[in-house]
Every structure is written in C-alpha cells, then in structure tokens.
Design a protein around this motif. Structure first.
Motif, mmCIF file in Angstrom:
data_model
loop_
_atom_site.group_PDB
_atom_site.id
_atom_site.type_symbol
_atom_site.label_atom_id
_atom_site.label_comp_id
_atom_site.label_asym_id
_atom_site.label_seq_id
_atom_site.Cartn_x
_atom_site.Cartn_y
_atom_site.Cartn_z
ATOM 1 N N HIS A 47 89.639 -9.489 22.777
ATOM 2 C CA HIS A 47 90.901 -8.778 22.986
ATOM 3 C C HIS A 47 90.640 -7.274 22.906
ATOM 4 O O HIS A 47 89.943 -6.807 22.014
ATOM 5 C CB HIS A 47 91.947 -9.209 21.962
ATOM 6 C CG HIS A 47 92.346 -10.641 22.119
ATOM 7 N ND1 HIS A 47 93.333 -11.043 22.978
ATOM 8 C CD2 HIS A 47 91.856 -11.759 21.549
ATOM 9 C CE1 HIS A 47 93.448 -12.360 22.930
ATOM 10 N NE2 HIS A 47 92.553 -12.816 22.069
ATOM 11 N N ILE A 48 91.229 -6.544 23.841
ATOM 12 C CA ILE A 48 91.042 -5.102 23.952
ATOM 13 C C ILE A 48 92.425 -4.465 23.869
ATOM 14 O O ILE A 48 93.333 -4.849 24.595
ATOM 15 C CB ILE A 48 90.365 -4.756 25.286
ATOM 16 C CG1 ILE A 48 89.012 -5.467 25.379
ATOM 17 C CG2 ILE A 48 90.225 -3.251 25.451
ATOM 18 C CD1 ILE A 48 88.445 -5.528 26.773
ATOM 19 N N LYS B 53 90.751 -0.857 20.061
ATOM 20 C CA LYS B 53 90.586 -1.910 19.060
ATOM 21 C C LYS B 53 90.074 -3.156 19.772
ATOM 22 O O LYS B 53 90.691 -3.639 20.719
ATOM 23 C CB LYS B 53 91.911 -2.201 18.359
ATOM 24 C CG LYS B 53 91.789 -3.274 17.298
ATOM 25 C CD LYS B 53 92.953 -3.365 16.331
ATOM 26 C CE LYS B 53 94.288 -3.541 16.955
ATOM 27 N NZ LYS B 53 95.345 -3.872 15.997
ATOM 28 N N PHE B 54 88.930 -3.658 19.339
ATOM 29 C CA PHE B 54 88.328 -4.878 19.865
ATOM 30 C C PHE B 54 88.517 -5.975 18.824
ATOM 31 O O PHE B 54 88.203 -5.781 17.649
ATOM 32 C CB PHE B 54 86.833 -4.684 20.124
ATOM 33 C CG PHE B 54 86.525 -3.656 21.166
ATOM 34 C CD1 PHE B 54 86.521 -3.981 22.515
ATOM 35 C CD2 PHE B 54 86.222 -2.346 20.808
ATOM 36 C CE1 PHE B 54 86.217 -3.039 23.483
ATOM 37 C CE2 PHE B 54 85.917 -1.391 21.767
ATOM 38 C CZ PHE B 54 85.922 -1.747 23.106
ATOM 39 N N THR C 4 87.272 1.635 17.250
ATOM 40 C CA THR C 4 86.276 2.692 17.416
ATOM 41 C C THR C 4 86.692 3.650 18.517
ATOM 42 O O THR C 4 87.552 3.333 19.333
ATOM 43 C CB THR C 4 84.890 2.083 17.728
ATOM 44 O OG1 THR C 4 83.912 3.103 17.693
ATOM 45 C CG2 THR C 4 84.874 1.403 19.079
ATOM 46 N N LEU C 5 86.078 4.809 18.536
ATOM 47 C CA LEU C 5 86.285 5.778 19.606
ATOM 48 C C LEU C 5 85.239 5.529 20.691
ATOM 49 O O LEU C 5 84.048 5.476 20.409
ATOM 50 C CB LEU C 5 86.150 7.206 19.071
ATOM 51 C CG LEU C 5 87.233 7.644 18.097
ATOM 52 C CD1 LEU C 5 86.897 9.001 17.492
ATOM 53 C CD2 LEU C 5 88.588 7.696 18.785
ATOM 54 N N VAL C 6 85.708 5.372 21.930
ATOM 55 C CA VAL C 6 84.832 5.095 23.065
ATOM 56 C C VAL C 6 84.802 6.324 23.967
ATOM 57 O O VAL C 6 85.854 6.867 24.320
ATOM 58 C CB VAL C 6 85.341 3.861 23.853
ATOM 59 C CG1 VAL C 6 84.477 3.614 25.079
ATOM 60 C CG2 VAL C 6 85.367 2.633 22.951
ATOM 61 N N PRO C 7 83.609 6.785 24.352
ATOM 62 C CA PRO C 7 83.530 7.959 25.221
ATOM 63 C C PRO C 7 84.068 7.681 26.623
ATOM 64 O O PRO C 7 83.867 6.600 27.173
ATOM 65 C CB PRO C 7 82.035 8.280 25.272
ATOM 66 C CG PRO C 7 81.332 7.095 24.744
ATOM 67 C CD PRO C 7 82.304 6.287 23.955
ATOM 68 N N VAL C 8 84.774 8.672 27.168
ATOM 69 C CA VAL C 8 85.284 8.606 28.535
ATOM 70 C C VAL C 8 84.468 9.604 29.357
ATOM 71 O O VAL C 8 84.417 10.789 29.031
ATOM 72 C CB VAL C 8 86.784 8.967 28.603
ATOM 73 C CG1 VAL C 8 87.281 8.954 30.045
ATOM 74 C CG2 VAL C 8 87.602 8.018 27.735
#
Length: 161
Positions: free
Chosen positions: A76-77, A125-126, A135-139
């Motif tokens: 789930h994302i 959120k995974f 977590t923070l994901v880079p864009v």
C-alpha cells in the motif's frame, strides 16, 4: 649505526603512514545508497532505489525495485495530495530478484497531485499488513540519461479521494 637509523626511519614511516587507519572510521564498513533513490524495508519486502520521476511536479512515476522472499503481498502506497490522502497498492510477487516498477518495460505506478517540484522530497507511507514505513522519497526529472523515458504514463494510478 646507519643500519639502526635506516631501520628506525623505515619503522617511523610505516607507523606514520598506517596510523590513520587505527583511529579513522573505515569507509568500507558504512552502507549507503549508491544511486539517487532511497532503500527501505517494509516488513519482509526490501524496496530499492525508490525515486519519483516528474517533469511538472504534479504527476510522478514511482520507480523502484522490490524484493519479496515471502508469499505475494499488497504494498500500500499513501501520500498527501492537495490536503487529501491519496492511496493505492501494487502486488509484489515472490521473487529473490527485484520486481521492477516504473521502468520502461514494467508497470508504471503513477502518483497524481504530488505538488512536489523536481529536486524536492515527497513523504510517502508504505504499508504491508501491519508493517508501515514512512519516508521522504526524492522527486527527480527525466533530464538525466538514466531517467529518460520514465515520465508518467498510465498503468496503475494512485489519486486523492
């Protein structure tokens, strides 16, 4: 005397050039992410090189590899989009090799309304079962050659509701 002086100098050089290794941390003992994306674990599933490719900061392609050594699971994302929660899921099959998402020949996971400019980070959120990792994901944009052609294209779309 010359032999003793030469031996003393040789010993001094040997100790002087190797002494730093005794007190300095060794770089080879530290793990790090060798690419632009991040690595996280959600329960028994390892997500590797997680990054979002977006040229406009509104719609992004979630690119990642997932290694799942258990039974197939739903990943789930969830993220915030314009003050609302956007969520969806992808199925991660059993495999000891990475299952790729978002690449040219694999399912793209499209995130809409991310409102995050390239060069920034998006909090995601995974969740798998009762295990959650936020977590923070880079864009990033697709200007780099390794991301060329990874712009969003509809396969699995996650939107706010």
């Amino acid at each position: 005397v010359r032999v003793i002086v030469a031996a003393a100098i040789a010993a001094g050089v040997a100790v002087g050039t190797s002494g730093c290794n005794l007190i300095q941390p060794q770089a080879t003992t530290k793990s790090y992410e060798a690419s632009d994306g991040i690595n996280i674990n959600v329960g028994d599933v390892a997500l590797r090189n997680v990054v979002i490719i977006s040229n406009n900061g509104q719609t992004g392609n979630l690119v990642m590899g997932a290694i799942n050594t258990t039974t197939p699971v739903a990943l789930h994302i969830e993220y915030k989009s314009a003050g609302k929660v956007a969520d969806g899921h992808v199925v991660v099959p059993f495999s000891t090799q990475p299952t790729l998402y978002g690449t040219a020949n694999n399912s793209k996971v499209i995130l809409t309304g991310i409102n995050t400019e390239p060069g920034s980070m998006l909090e995601i959120k995974f969740t798998i079962g009762s295990k959650t990792t936020t977590t923070l994901v880079p864009v990033l944009n697709s200007d780099l050659p390794e991301y060329h052609g990874l712009n969003p294209g509809a396969t699995v779309t996650i939107a706010a509701h």
